[in-house]
Write an enzyme that holds these catalytic residues in place. Structure first.
Site, PDB file in Angstrom:
ATOM      1  N   ARG A 102      -8.980  39.332  41.958  1.00  0.00           N
ATOM      2  CA  ARG A 102      -8.288  38.982  40.716  1.00  0.00           C
ATOM      3  C   ARG A 102      -6.933  39.656  40.611  1.00  0.00           C
ATOM      4  O   ARG A 102      -5.962  39.050  40.157  1.00  0.00           O
ATOM      5  CB  ARG A 102      -9.175  39.326  39.515  1.00  0.00           C
ATOM      6  CG  ARG A 102      -8.588  38.977  38.150  1.00  0.00           C
ATOM      7  CD  ARG A 102      -7.923  37.615  38.089  1.00  0.00           C
ATOM      8  NE  ARG A 102      -8.757  36.521  38.551  1.00  0.00           N
ATOM      9  CZ  ARG A 102      -8.321  35.310  38.843  1.00  0.00           C
ATOM     10  NH1 ARG A 102      -7.016  35.050  38.747  1.00  0.00           N
ATOM     11  NH2 ARG A 102      -9.129  34.369  39.258  1.00  0.00           N
ATOM     12  N   LYS A 137      13.467  42.714  30.053  1.00  0.00           N
ATOM     13  CA  LYS A 137      12.526  41.857  29.316  1.00  0.00           C
ATOM     14  C   LYS A 137      11.389  41.458  30.252  1.00  0.00           C
ATOM     15  O   LYS A 137      11.259  40.319  30.695  1.00  0.00           O
ATOM     16  CB  LYS A 137      13.251  40.630  28.767  1.00  0.00           C
ATOM     17  CG  LYS A 137      14.297  40.992  27.719  1.00  0.00           C
ATOM     18  CD  LYS A 137      15.060  39.766  27.250  1.00  0.00           C
ATOM     19  CE  LYS A 137      16.142  40.148  26.245  1.00  0.00           C
ATOM     20  NZ  LYS A 137      16.954  38.991  25.808  1.00  0.00           N
ATOM     21  N   LYS A 169      24.738  49.099  23.958  1.00  0.00           N
ATOM     22  CA  LYS A 169      24.682  47.785  23.318  1.00  0.00           C
ATOM     23  C   LYS A 169      25.070  47.892  21.853  1.00  0.00           C
ATOM     24  O   LYS A 169      25.446  48.966  21.376  1.00  0.00           O
ATOM     25  CB  LYS A 169      23.277  47.200  23.498  1.00  0.00           C
ATOM     26  CG  LYS A 169      22.871  47.075  24.980  1.00  0.00           C
ATOM     27  CD  LYS A 169      21.654  46.225  25.167  1.00  0.00           C
ATOM     28  CE  LYS A 169      21.976  44.757  24.971  1.00  0.00           C
ATOM     29  NZ  LYS A 169      20.805  43.888  25.270  1.00  0.00           N
ATOM     30  N   GLU A 202      28.506  46.753  26.108  1.00  0.00           N
ATOM     31  CA  GLU A 202      28.469  45.397  25.579  1.00  0.00           C
ATOM     32  C   GLU A 202      29.647  45.150  24.651  1.00  0.00           C
ATOM     33  O   GLU A 202      29.982  45.991  23.816  1.00  0.00           O
ATOM     34  CB  GLU A 202      27.160  45.182  24.820  1.00  0.00           C
ATOM     35  CG  GLU A 202      27.033  43.814  24.177  1.00  0.00           C
ATOM     36  CD  GLU A 202      25.757  43.676  23.374  1.00  0.00           C
ATOM     37  OE1 GLU A 202      24.691  43.498  24.005  1.00  0.00           O
ATOM     38  OE2 GLU A 202      25.804  43.751  22.133  1.00  0.00           O
ATOM     39  N   ASP A 224      28.849  39.413  25.944  1.00  0.00           N
ATOM     40  CA  ASP A 224      27.595  38.933  25.356  1.00  0.00           C
ATOM     41  C   ASP A 224      27.814  37.830  24.327  1.00  0.00           C
ATOM     42  O   ASP A 224      28.568  37.992  23.359  1.00  0.00           O
ATOM     43  CB  ASP A 224      26.866  40.107  24.687  1.00  0.00           C
ATOM     44  CG  ASP A 224      25.450  39.754  24.297  1.00  0.00           C
ATOM     45  OD1 ASP A 224      24.723  39.227  25.151  1.00  0.00           O
ATOM     46  OD2 ASP A 224      25.071  40.004  23.141  1.00  0.00           O
TER      47      ASP A 224
END
Length: 285
Positions: A102, A137, A169, A202, A224
């Site tokens: 698995r 992410k 950021k 950013e 961005d």
């Protein structure tokens, strides 16, 4: 970026934790009906089309579960596969094969999906000179596998985590009280703590691009959520001062146009957070 040694530690930790989670005090289904001395052979069968990834990880899993298992590799990581292909055979203790099954399938199905999507984006960028990057992410606990899959698919890794690169950021800038303040404080922090980390900043508009360019020491500017026209303007303003990266909702329909604006990199969280697992099976033979 993290070192190869640190990456290997991350992968080893994933295997240990996954086996602990899945096996616990024993694979009682196998223990109940399969003799300890029984041996067998299984094949990794492809039931989909795409880029295979996770073959080397599967070897690590099998070795961790039972070092006496033997693997015959027919198709390597990064190869194009189709329905019906056999990637490898594994032979040895039947209980051991089932114990590892698995984890091997879960990992390879997801890694192959990520590699396939990454490779699709890489092909969309051919001839532009722009490279595709992943992001943070990722699925908690298996980041190393997902970033490994991006590399197998032909993409490049962004920073691995919060500790191997500085990325200022919007929230960092706002909490700090301004763009220039955030950059200067960051450079002072790195100096005081004797850390050699690259700085990415950013920018939310062209005025912030201009402000960043007034300060030295920035490795890459993250352009961005800009439109095409402003992206082209930003690239011209930045010139050879530092590298450029576009991000923010860029998909397969828009990625080529952003690349043609002249950016060095395009980052996409979709490489790892929006994929459908490749259909794979481990079947006894």
């Amino acid at each position: 970026m993290i070192s190869e040694a640190q990456f290997n530690i991350e992968v080893e930790g994933i295997i240990k934790n996954a086996i602990r989670e899945d096996v616990g005090d024993g694979d009682h289904s196998s223990l109940a009906c399969i003799p300890e001395t029984a041996t067998g052979k299984a094949k990794l069968l492809v039931k989909d089309d795409g880029i295979i990834a996770g073959v080397e990880f599967a070897k690590l899993v099998f070795n961790y579960v039972d070092s006496s298992l033997k693997i015959e590799t027919l198709i390597k990581d990064g190869a194009t596969v189709k329905y019906g292909d056999i990637v490898f055979y594994v032979e040895g203790s039947s209980q051991s094969i089932l114990k590892a099954e698995r984890l091997v399938l879960n990992a390879m199905q997801r890694m192959s999906a990520i590699a396939t999507k990454t490779n699709f984006f890489v092909k969309l960028l051919e001839g532009t000179g722009t490279k595709i990057l992943d992001t943070r992410k990722t699925t908690p606990g298996i980041r190393a596998l997902e970033k490994w899959a991006v590399k197998i698919g032909g993409g490049e890794n962004h920073r691995f985590a919060l500790y191997d690169m500085i990325m200022l950021k919007d929230n960092h800038i706002d909490f700090c009280g301004g763009l220039t303040q955030a950059i200067e404080k960051t450079k002072q922090y790195l100096k005081e703590n004797n850390k050699d980390l690259k700085i990415i900043v950013e920018a939310r508009d062209l005025n912030e691009i201009r402000e960043i360019l007034k300060t030295e020491g920035v490795y890459r500017i993250l352009i961005d959520n800009f439109n095409y026209e402003d992206t082209r303007t930003a690239v011209k303003l930045i010139g050879d001062t530092c590298l450029t990266e576009s991000s923010g909702g860029i998909n397969e329909e828009t990625i080529r146009q952003y690349a043609e604006c002249g950016v060095n990199y395009i980052s996409s969280g979709a490489l790892t957070h929006s994929v459908y697992n490749m259909d794979l099976s481990l079947k006894a033979v």
